[in-house]
Design an enzyme around this catalytic site. Structure first.
Site, short mmCIF file in Angstrom:
data_model
loop_
_atom_site.label_atom_id
_atom_site.label_comp_id
_atom_site.label_asym_id
_atom_site.label_seq_id
_atom_site.Cartn_x
_atom_site.Cartn_y
_atom_site.Cartn_z
CG HIS A 302 -2.07 0.93 1.07
ND1 HIS A 302 -1.98 2.27 1.33
CD2 HIS A 302 -3.32 0.70 0.64
CE1 HIS A 302 -3.15 2.83 1.07
NE2 HIS A 302 -3.98 1.90 0.64
CG ASP A 359 -8.44 -4.53 -2.66
OD1 ASP A 359 -9.64 -4.32 -2.42
OD2 ASP A 359 -7.69 -3.69 -3.18
N1 ACO Z 1 4.23 -7.67 -4.75
C1 ACO Z 1 5.57 -7.61 -4.92
N2 ACO Z 1 6.31 -6.49 -4.80
C2 ACO Z 1 5.65 -5.36 -4.50
C3 ACO Z 1 4.26 -5.34 -4.29
C4 ACO Z 1 3.54 -6.55 -4.44
N3 ACO Z 1 2.21 -6.57 -4.27
N4 ACO Z 1 3.88 -4.07 -4.03
C5 ACO Z 1 4.98 -3.33 -4.04
N5 ACO Z 1 6.06 -4.10 -4.30
C6 ACO Z 1 7.48 -3.66 -4.34
C7 ACO Z 1 7.79 -2.87 -5.59
O1 ACO Z 1 8.27 -3.72 -6.63
C8 ACO Z 1 8.84 -1.92 -5.09
O2 ACO Z 1 10.06 -2.63 -4.95
P1 ACO Z 1 11.47 -1.86 -5.20
O3 ACO Z 1 11.55 -0.80 -4.14
O4 ACO Z 1 12.52 -2.92 -5.07
O5 ACO Z 1 11.40 -1.29 -6.59
C9 ACO Z 1 8.38 -1.59 -3.67
O6 ACO Z 1 7.65 -2.75 -3.25
C10 ACO Z 1 7.49 -0.35 -3.57
O7 ACO Z 1 6.38 -0.54 -4.46
P2 ACO Z 1 5.74 0.59 -5.33
O8 ACO Z 1 5.06 -0.04 -6.51
O9 ACO Z 1 6.75 1.66 -5.62
O10 ACO Z 1 4.69 1.16 -4.30
P3 ACO Z 1 3.47 2.09 -4.64
O11 ACO Z 1 3.17 2.81 -3.39
O12 ACO Z 1 3.74 2.91 -5.86
O13 ACO Z 1 2.30 1.07 -5.02
C11 ACO Z 1 0.58 -0.53 -4.75
C12 ACO Z 1 1.36 0.63 -4.10
C13 ACO Z 1 0.05 -0.10 -6.12
C14 ACO Z 1 -0.62 -0.84 -3.85
C15 ACO Z 1 1.49 -1.77 -4.87
O14 ACO Z 1 1.89 -2.19 -3.59
C16 ACO Z 1 0.83 -2.92 -5.63
O15 ACO Z 1 0.91 -2.96 -6.86
N6 ACO Z 1 0.14 -3.86 -4.90
C17 ACO Z 1 -0.59 -4.93 -5.56
C18 ACO Z 1 -1.94 -4.40 -6.06
C19 ACO Z 1 -2.90 -4.12 -4.94
O16 ACO Z 1 -3.08 -4.93 -4.04
N7 ACO Z 1 -3.56 -2.96 -5.03
C20 ACO Z 1 -4.58 -2.56 -4.06
C21 ACO Z 1 -4.06 -1.47 -3.18
S1 ACO Z 1 -5.24 -1.02 -1.95
C22 ACO Z 1 -6.37 -0.12 -2.81
O17 ACO Z 1 -6.13 0.60 -3.73
C23 ACO Z 1 -7.69 -0.31 -2.42
#
Ligand code: ACO
Length: 428
Positions: A302, A359
């Protein structure tokens, strides 16, 4: 600390500091460009406050979520969804009389204009329910003109809350080819939704109180989440002066994406895939960590929560209780718990603060209620509606609101001489 000083080459600008009621600190860079010619660059807006807001507070480090000062745990346990909708939109929990009046208004507006049924008929049965929801909400502005007075705006707010329930259920009935079931005024908001979803004309439909209460709680947990992607969309569209329906329709579109509300559907698809692949958790955890693999653990991570998501905690506990009481043994619940445990033992997830979000477990509860997977994000939209409305109203009434219009850093060509077609290289 009254100002923050920014130095750029030989120029300095003092930015006023604003401190929120929970001691959140921000410095106001609105004079930066006029003074220095520079702008800030913050892709994804992770460090940018777009507004001041008195609706929802999140402390992502401590796992705190409050609507208008009330903790999400208290609201989920003691309130009804319409209670919380009233709180978000009007700022205070309603008295008994206010709640009764609000309920009555909502039930009186739950019918759709009969002509609108033609819209549903125009869609293929395979239409994604979020597309149907978004376009039908948008078309409400053709039926209910957008007056600007508080009374007219409030009437459209009531209409939208009342009708979204009906629109959501009709979109499901259309997708399975069953006749639409009209709303019933004697049922609560959540109970009426279940009735419109699952009743058939030939049979009496009995609403299950446990399922109603669970749905109500899920809607409460989704009701607002400050400046997330869909809410920021609603505020941005509304900042141009666009009406409520158009703004919310855009928010529904933003919510549908798999990184936002669409994740609840993707979680179930992912769990099914892992199950069919012999529950090989390590393989999928390794894929999620592999930067060359687009796979991510859906329902994990998140932007704001870095320790735990309080909504996920409530939902996980409720899933255990409700599935137990309904006598449902869903293998995906055990699978989700094992996946969570294995991921949280892994340094990759711990170091990045990646925990189950709202979720991760919600789909398991929706499944237990009989709600099909392709409707999960619609359920999210139903819950989020009061938050979107409250944020839209706050934006509209805030004298500081200006049309939202970010800048950019241009990285394209510098000026080029125009070349007539036929004289350009590689053309005959
Ligand atoms: N699985 C694996 N790696 C992940 C995940 C994941 N679910 N989420 C983040 N990471 C990693 C990224 O690859 C990144 O790694 P790095 O620093 O080595 O490059 C780091 O964690 C930070 O992730 P970002 O994508 O930069 O974080 P951001 O805040 O931009 O994205 C998000 C947040 C979109 C929720 C992301 O965690 C994700 O894609 N999760 C899966 C989708 C999801 O569950 N979305 C629902 C969110 S809750 C909502 O909107 C209701």
């Amino acid at each position: 600390m009254d100002t923050a000083r920014i130095s750029i080459q030989d120029q300095e600008v003092d930015c006023p500091v604003t401190v929120g009621t929970e001691d959140e600190v921000a410095f106001d860079i609105s004079k930066l460009r006029n003074t220095t010619g520079a702008i800030t660059l913050d892709p994804g807006y992770a460090n940018t406050g777009s507004c001041e807001s008195g609706i929802t507070f999140i402390d992502g480090e401590k796992g705190i979520l409050r609507y208008r000062g009330y903790s999400i745990e208290d609201l989920a346990e003691h309130s009804s969804f319409l209670d919380v909708a009233y709180l978000l939109i009007y700022g205070e929990l309603p008295t008994r009389d206010e709640l009764d009046a609000f309920n009555l208004e909502i039930t009186r507006h739950s019918l759709l204009h009969e002509d609108m049924k033609k819209f549903f008929e125009g869609y293929p049965a395979s239409a994604p329910p979020m597309s149907v929801l978004s376009t039908i909400v948008s078309s409400l502005s053709a039926y209910y003109p957008s007056g600007n007075s508080d009374e007219e705006v409030n009437l459209n707010i009531i209409r939208l809350i009342a009708k979204l329930n009906t629109i959501a259920a009709f979109s499901y009935k259309k997708s399975i080819g069953q006749p639409y079931i009209y709303p019933r005024n004697d049922l609560s908001y959540a109970a009426d939704f279940l009735h419109m979803m699952f009743a058939v004309p030939s049979e009496e439909y009995e609403v299950n109180d446990l399922i109603v209460r669970t749905l109500d709680m899920l809607l409460i947990l989704h009701a607002d989440h400050e400046q997330n992607c869909s809410t920021s969309t609603v505020r941005m569209v509304g900042s141009s002066g666009a009406d409520l329906f158009s703004s919310i329709s855009a928010g529904i579109g933003a919510l549908s994406g798999p990184l936002h509300g669409g994740a609840n559907t993707e979680v179930i698809n992912m769990l099914e895939m892992i199950r069919q692949d012999g529950s090989n958790f390590q393989k999928y955890v390794a894929k999620a960590k592999d930067k060359n693999d687009p796979f991510r653990l859906m329902g994990f991570g998140h932007r704001v929560y870095k320790n735990f998501d309080p909504r996920a905690r409530v939902i996980k506990k409720t899933a255990d209780e409700v599935l137990g009481q309904l006598g449902i043994d869903d293998p995906l619940l055990d699978l989700a718990k094992q996946l969570e445990r294995i991921a949280l033992e892994d340094d990759y997830f711990r170091e990045r603060g990646l925990y189950p979000n709202v979720d991760f477990y919600s789909g398991i509860l929706y499944r237990a209620m009989g709600i099909p997977t392709n409707m999960f994000t619609v359920m999210f939209a139903l819950g989020r509606l009061p938050g979107w409305i409250a944020q839209w109203v706050e934006m509209k009434n805030d004298p500081k609101t200006r049309i939202n219009r970010p800048r950019q850093v241009y990285t394209g060509y510098n000026h080029r001489e125009y070349i007539q077609i036929g004289r350009r290289a590689n053309q005959n």
